[in-house]
Design an enzyme around this catalytic site. Structure first.
Site, PDB file in Angstrom:
ATOM      1  CG  ASP A 101      -0.314  -0.385   2.509  1.00 23.29           C
ATOM      2  OD1 ASP A 101       0.686  -1.122   2.528  1.00 23.29           O
ATOM      3  OD2 ASP A 101      -0.812   0.092   3.536  1.00 23.29           O
ATOM      4  CD  GLU A 103       7.988   1.998   6.325  1.00 26.19           C
ATOM      5  OE1 GLU A 103       8.357   3.169   6.080  1.00 26.19           O
ATOM      6  OE2 GLU A 103       6.807   1.681   6.462  1.00 26.19           O
TER       7      GLU A 103
HETATM    8  O1  LIG Z   1      -1.154   3.258   7.987  1.00 25.19           O
HETATM    9  C1  LIG Z   1      -1.104   2.994   6.631  1.00 25.19           C
HETATM   10  C2  LIG Z   1      -0.833   1.553   6.326  1.00 25.19           C
HETATM   11  O2  LIG Z   1       0.325   1.152   7.059  1.00 25.19           O
HETATM   12  C3  LIG Z   1       0.685  -0.206   7.051  1.00 25.19           C
HETATM   13  O3  LIG Z   1       1.376  -0.549   5.850  1.00 25.19           O
HETATM   14  C4  LIG Z   1       2.756  -0.385   5.819  1.00 25.19           C
HETATM   15  O4  LIG Z   1       3.412  -0.790   7.016  1.00 25.19           O
HETATM   16  C5  LIG Z   1       3.239  -2.153   7.422  1.00 25.19           C
HETATM   17  C6  LIG Z   1       4.038  -2.360   8.683  1.00 25.19           C
HETATM   18  O5  LIG Z   1       5.416  -2.327   8.416  1.00 25.19           O
HETATM   19  C7  LIG Z   1       3.626  -3.130   6.298  1.00 25.19           C
HETATM   20  O6  LIG Z   1       3.205  -4.418   6.647  1.00 25.19           O
HETATM   21  C8  LIG Z   1       2.979  -2.727   4.978  1.00 25.19           C
HETATM   22  O7  LIG Z   1       3.517  -3.527   3.948  1.00 25.19           O
HETATM   23  C9  LIG Z   1       3.295  -1.263   4.686  1.00 25.19           C
HETATM   24  O8  LIG Z   1       2.772  -0.858   3.461  1.00 25.19           O
HETATM   25  C10 LIG Z   1      -0.501  -1.151   7.240  1.00 25.19           C
HETATM   26  O9  LIG Z   1      -0.155  -2.485   7.018  1.00 25.19           O
HETATM   27  C11 LIG Z   1      -1.672  -0.769   6.373  1.00 25.19           C
HETATM   28  O10 LIG Z   1      -2.751  -1.604   6.655  1.00 25.19           O
HETATM   29  C12 LIG Z   1      -2.030   0.672   6.665  1.00 25.19           C
HETATM   30  O11 LIG Z   1      -3.157   1.051   5.932  1.00 25.19           O
END
Ligand SMILES: OC[C@H]1O[C@H](O[C@H]2O[C@H](CO)[C@@H](O)[C@H](O)[C@H]2O)[C@H](O)[C@@H](O)[C@@H]1O
Length: 563
Positions: free
Chosen positions: A320, A517
């Protein structure tokens, strides 16, 4: 974000929605008011849905509704809102406690034996020590009064990604576990799996993250892969006994009506594949203000709902956001993704393996059959012989349909994405050496391989899952795939990418004092950017991949760590 939606329902589908809690709905209102009052500078919408209540919801809501408002928009003053938040809420993250991992020692016996260079070894020990910073346990307050928290009451301690990602995330946990195994922290790794099984048992699927606002979607399904890796190190049969029934449930979820699509090939053979499909049609609560703004130009309610579903489904994909889900418009649910189907194929192979350990012969056989069918489906629908890559496939019928549709070449997405090479991660795709060679050549010339890692895509869209960002999980799966492919050239390419990835992680760490990240694959020591939140540090999966690479490849005494 400028996104539009495509809706072309040619069937009469059911669009499932999992209701959220009254607390989440209320916190979204606080989030909206906070944006109006405090403004956009340093505003993170997630912070507000992570707050927990000091008093019950109705008392808090009453106080919120009584705040003095002025002007046409009914704006609350900065002072009043600050006072209200301080009086009625505990700070985001206060309900998660630092926890000393039971199996952490500063330098475990047998830690990274092949890392000989003293500088690299000292850094690896520092990265290993970061597990302590990222280890958390849900506070007793959450277990006693869960209705006051959006944090879910997980039974065990776990490792969080870091910074704004205060809670446990599903697919991140796989690379966290790979790192924990290099760190010999087997109990912490098993505790993470116990938490994910708890979520699976409670909801029927593993949630995106351990929050009440994530109950409507999952994330890339890698639980079986976590169990497989832990079992290989510990031979813990009890873990398999606990995990297997849950994994069967998870497999059914990803093959359910909403997730499944059937494609008929030119020979008239039907192939079942899976897609991401969030059970949600409103703004994501953690990004509600952003999603509402993105959808503000859509006037038709059903179009808007589908747009929100596609946003949440992109969050479910872990990518995302990315141009992968946007051709003319955002249409995540209309795409059959290569990587998701590789993860499910891996789940099928893992289940067969775990069932064999327990002596469950018929489960083993039926999952080997399912894996064979999915492998054929992946090759029939995604494989593009001319490009030597597996490509995402766009469904013509789009939304939830039961009928199969006929495969058309023009429905493959010809853009280069790191996900096009994820099948390499699975040994089943290594049996044909000529094919592996072709894929390796295609990978080398795809534009994805850069000086400091594998780019997510070749398109610089400003989204975080696109160029020039490189993400640790993608480096790891492709490197591991190349390494296991059996080809000499592929093995040395794998090592080369891993070395350059380690160097850039090291340089960024020395420069900023943190693990990041995501990284910019063009420049040594640069972290990534783009997307809807500021770049985060910590960071669970990056630490895990550095440790896993160092375990796999070692680091000779005379190899410099400088770029
Ligand atoms: O808050 C926005 C989005 O954040 C997350 O996505 C991002 O961080 C995660 C944790 O590291 C990772 O799993 C993901 O691949 C990243 O894009 C979250 O998972 C989303 O649901 C959320 O909308």
């Amino acid at each position: 974000m400028t996104l539009t939606t495509g809706l072309s329902p040619k069937c009469t589908p059911t669009y499932p929605v999992v209701a959220t809690t009254p607390l989440v709905t209320f916190l979204e209102r606080v989030q909206e008011t906070a944006l109006e009052t405090f403004g956009e500078k340093d505003f993170d919408p997630k912070f507000y849905v992570d707050l927990s209540l000091k008093f019950n919801l109705s008392k808090t809501e009453k106080a919120f509704d009584s705040l003095p408002r002025s002007g046409e928009n009914g704006t609350v003053s900065i002072k009043d809102l600050q006072e209200f938040i301080a009086t009625y809420f505990d700070y985001a993250g206060d309900d998660l406690l630092y926890y000393d991992p039971v199996d952490f020692v500063p330098e475990p016996e047998g830690f990274l034996p092949r890392v000989k260079n003293p500088e690299v070894r000292a850094w690896a020990i520092e990265v290993h020590s970061l597990w302590k910073n990222l280890s958390r346990k849900v506070s007793d307050g959450v277990h006693e009064q869960p209705e006051l928290h959006t944090l879910l009451p997980l039974p065990e301690a776990g490792i969080v990604p870091g910074s704004r990602f205060r809670e446990v995330y599903y697919w991140d946990s796989y690379w966290v576990i790979r790192g924990l195994l290099a760190s010999k922290m087997y109990e912490t790794a098993k505790a993470i799996v116990t938490n994910l099984i708890f979520l699976l048992d409670s909801y029927g699927y593993v949630l995106n993250a351990g929050r009440a606002y994530c109950t409507n979607r999952s994330q890339p399904p890698l639980l079986s892969a976590m169990v497989y890796e832990i079992y290989n190190r510990t031979c813990d049969v009890e873990l398999i006994r606990k995990a297997l029934p849950a994994l069967l449930k998870e497999h059914a979820f990803w093959n359910s009506e909403i997730h499944k699509a059937t494609i008929q090939d030119a020979q008239g053979c039907n192939h079942n594949l899976s897609r991401y499909y969030a059970m949600w049609n409103k703004p994501r609560p953690e990004s509600s203000t952003i999603d509402k703004e993105s959808a503000s130009k859509l006037l038709d309610n059903s179009v808007k709902q589908q747009f929100y579903r596609d946003l949440a489904s992109a969050a479910e994909s872990g990518w995302d956001f990315s141009t992968r889900w946007m051709s003319y418009n955002l249409s995540t649910t209309s795409i059959l993704p290569v990587d998701l189907n590789v993860y499910i194929l891996k789940m099928e192979l893992d289940i067969a393996f775990l069932a064999k350990v327990l002596g469950h012969k018929s489960t083993m056989e039926s999952f080997l059959e399912a894996a064979e069918a999915r492998k054929n489906a992946i090759n029939s629908v995604f494989w593009n012989d001319e490009m030597g890559q597996w490509l995402d496939y766009r469904l013509t019928n789009g939304t939830v349909c039961k009928e199969s549709e006929t495969w058309q070449a023009c429905n493959q997405n010809h853009n280069a994405y790191a996900s096009n090479f994820i099948p390499l991660w699975i040994d089943l795709f290594h049996s044909d050496a000529a094919l592996v060679e072709k894929v390796e050549r295609s990978f080398q010339s795809s534009g994805l391989v850069h000086a400091f890692g594998i780019a997510t895509s070749v398109i610089n869209s400003g989204q975080q899952w696109d160029f020039p960002n490189g993400w640790a999980p993608l480096q790891h799966m492709i490197v591991e795939g190349l390494l296991r492919s059996g080809l000499k050239e592929a093995r040395s390419l794998a090592e080369d990418i891993a070395v350059r990835w380690i160097k850039t992680n090291y340089a960024a760490y020395k420069k900023t004092g943190a693990m990041h990240e995501k990284y910019d694959v063009r420049k040594c020591g640069e972290f990534g950017g783009g997307g809807e939140y500021i770049p985060q540090t910590g960071f669970g999966w990056s630490n895990g991949v550095v440790l896993a690479f160092l375990e796999e490849f070692g680091w000779p005494e005379d190899r410099s760590i400088e770029c």
